[in-house]
Design an enzyme around this catalytic site. Sequence first.
Site, PDB file in Angstrom:
ATOM      1  CG  HIS A  99      -0.393  -0.015   2.537  1.00 21.75           C
ATOM      2  ND1 HIS A  99      -0.103   1.127   3.237  1.00 21.75           N
ATOM      3  CD2 HIS A  99      -0.030  -1.040   3.340  1.00 21.75           C
ATOM      4  CE1 HIS A  99       0.403   0.795   4.420  1.00 21.75           C
ATOM      5  NE2 HIS A  99       0.461  -0.514   4.510  1.00 21.75           N
ATOM      6  CG  ASP A 118      -2.598   4.068   2.907  1.00 21.67           C
ATOM      7  OD1 ASP A 118      -2.216   3.008   2.379  1.00 21.67           O
ATOM      8  OD2 ASP A 118      -3.381   4.092   3.876  1.00 21.67           O
ATOM      9  CG  ASP A 176       2.921  -0.037   7.710  1.00 22.05           C
ATOM     10  OD1 ASP A 176       2.434  -0.437   6.637  1.00 22.05           O
ATOM     11  OD2 ASP A 176       2.252   0.154   8.742  1.00 22.05           O
ATOM     12  CD  GLU A 219      -2.909  -1.624   5.817  1.00 22.81           C
ATOM     13  OE1 GLU A 219      -3.045  -2.644   6.501  1.00 22.81           O
ATOM     14  OE2 GLU A 219      -2.413  -0.576   6.272  1.00 22.81           O
ATOM     15  CG  ASP A 242      -0.954  -7.073   1.556  1.00 16.19           C
ATOM     16  OD1 ASP A 242      -0.027  -6.230   1.439  1.00 16.19           O
ATOM     17  OD2 ASP A 242      -2.126  -6.746   1.791  1.00 16.19           O
ATOM     18  CG  HIS A 274       1.420   2.387  12.565  1.00 20.12           C
ATOM     19  ND1 HIS A 274       0.079   2.108  12.642  1.00 20.12           N
ATOM     20  CD2 HIS A 274       1.825   1.928  11.367  1.00 20.12           C
ATOM     21  CE1 HIS A 274      -0.307   1.477  11.533  1.00 20.12           C
ATOM     22  NE2 HIS A 274       0.752   1.364  10.752  1.00 20.12           N
TER      23      HIS A 274
HETATM   24 ZN   LIG Z   1       0.905  -1.478   6.303  1.00 24.32          ZN
END
Ligand SMILES: [Zn+2]
Length: 461
Positions: free
Chosen positions: A94, A96, A129, A163, A190, A434
């Site tokens: 992904h 984003d 990520d 995502e 994924d 994150h």
């Molecule tokens: Zn992710």
Amino acid sequence: MVKPPVVDPGRAPELPAVPEDRMVGALAAAIAVPTVSIPSGGDPAAFTQLRTVLAERFPLVHRELALELVSEHAMLFHWRAPAPTWAPMILAAHVDVVPVEPGTEESWTQPPFAGNVADGHVWGRGALDDKLGVIGVLSAVESLLAAGFVPTRDVWIAFGHDEEVGGKEGAAKIAARLQELGVHAEFLLDEGGAVVHGMLPGIDRPVALVGIAEKGVATLELEVAGEGGHSSMPPRRSAIGRLGRALERLESHPMPSVLGGPTAMMLERLTPELDYGPRLVLANMWMFGPLVRTAFAQRPPSDAVIRTTTAVTMFDAGIAHNVLAARAKAVVNFRILPGDTVETVQAHVRGVVDDPGIAVRCTEDCWDPSPTSRTDVPAFTTLERAIVQVWPEAIVSPSLVVGATDARHYAGVADDVYRFLPIPMRDEDRARLHGTDERIAVADLASAVRFYQTLLALGAS
Ligand SMILES: [Zn+2]
């Protein structure tokens, strides 16, 4: 001590070299475009800009593969095999990223959206990520195209753009589009698991965790209506107290633990690797099952793989210190173990709360756990081989992914769905996902690219 052989890696495919500065430059350039998910305050123009960056960095991919945009910003590439002998494979990632928590910008060693390369690392939001996945896949394909590689199966590359906020516009719509096109893949890969170091005490090899299922979600809203009125003449039980009791009961009555499915398969895979004592325990689950479940329940990360977890995340009630709340509302977020369903969670909640005055509602964030993908199929062996080609000392193990990924949207377009991001993950790296100081070592980026190259070479030639 008996050590299991690692999977036979087979013959190493011949792979074209990818210049380090090229992959580092591409990842840095991608990080420098702040593609924060649009519902989280991101700017749609950033996604357009990222596509320009990708087109510049990967000219062969953009010349040889067909690119279709889905929901405006999700990307679906099609690398067509001239004479396909196998069903397609789908590589997903992904574009984003999550925002940087306001107030933490200053604690970053390098600014989160600068795309700086320093101390042997590429720094910034998305380094792991999941721009790593995007750049990793594209770098691999670009290099194979340059070397004249011709795939023996169609390869689809699917990059969602939402995502981090559920994937409903990106992955879900890409999956619908693939279905419309009649595409059905042998497998899809994924993000999800990683190459984990220090997995269990006594296991000194890295463990490559391949997620073969992911937990479901039930975000439930609990609401109780009270009398309201002045706090000088209160009833014995207020709306807030009543809801508080319900939440207390939910926390002290978690859903039962189960050692089954992907988690049991993981233990089975790791057992031969352990010292005599723990090996004896894990090899005799008929006797020691309760003991092992108790041990798993001690720590939140291991507790999460053996049960449907309960997390009270929001509480809303009251308007003034001397006014009885006319209503109280709470949100409880359950992560559902394969075997349970949204329905069984709701039944559990009603039973435990045992208060007909409390309304229990499913919010729109409610879905069942994913199906569990198979490990006794050629696709899994291919994946396993690609992993040990790059990390020869790794034990490859199936596992359960406790978070939600885009992968769940693709269950209908592939026979098996695997979740694995080819990066090493140590305890200290986990907080960067994150969090602050997300980064990837240049050497790890190179391994990731080699992994995708290997997977394509083994799986499509
Ligand atoms: Zn992710």
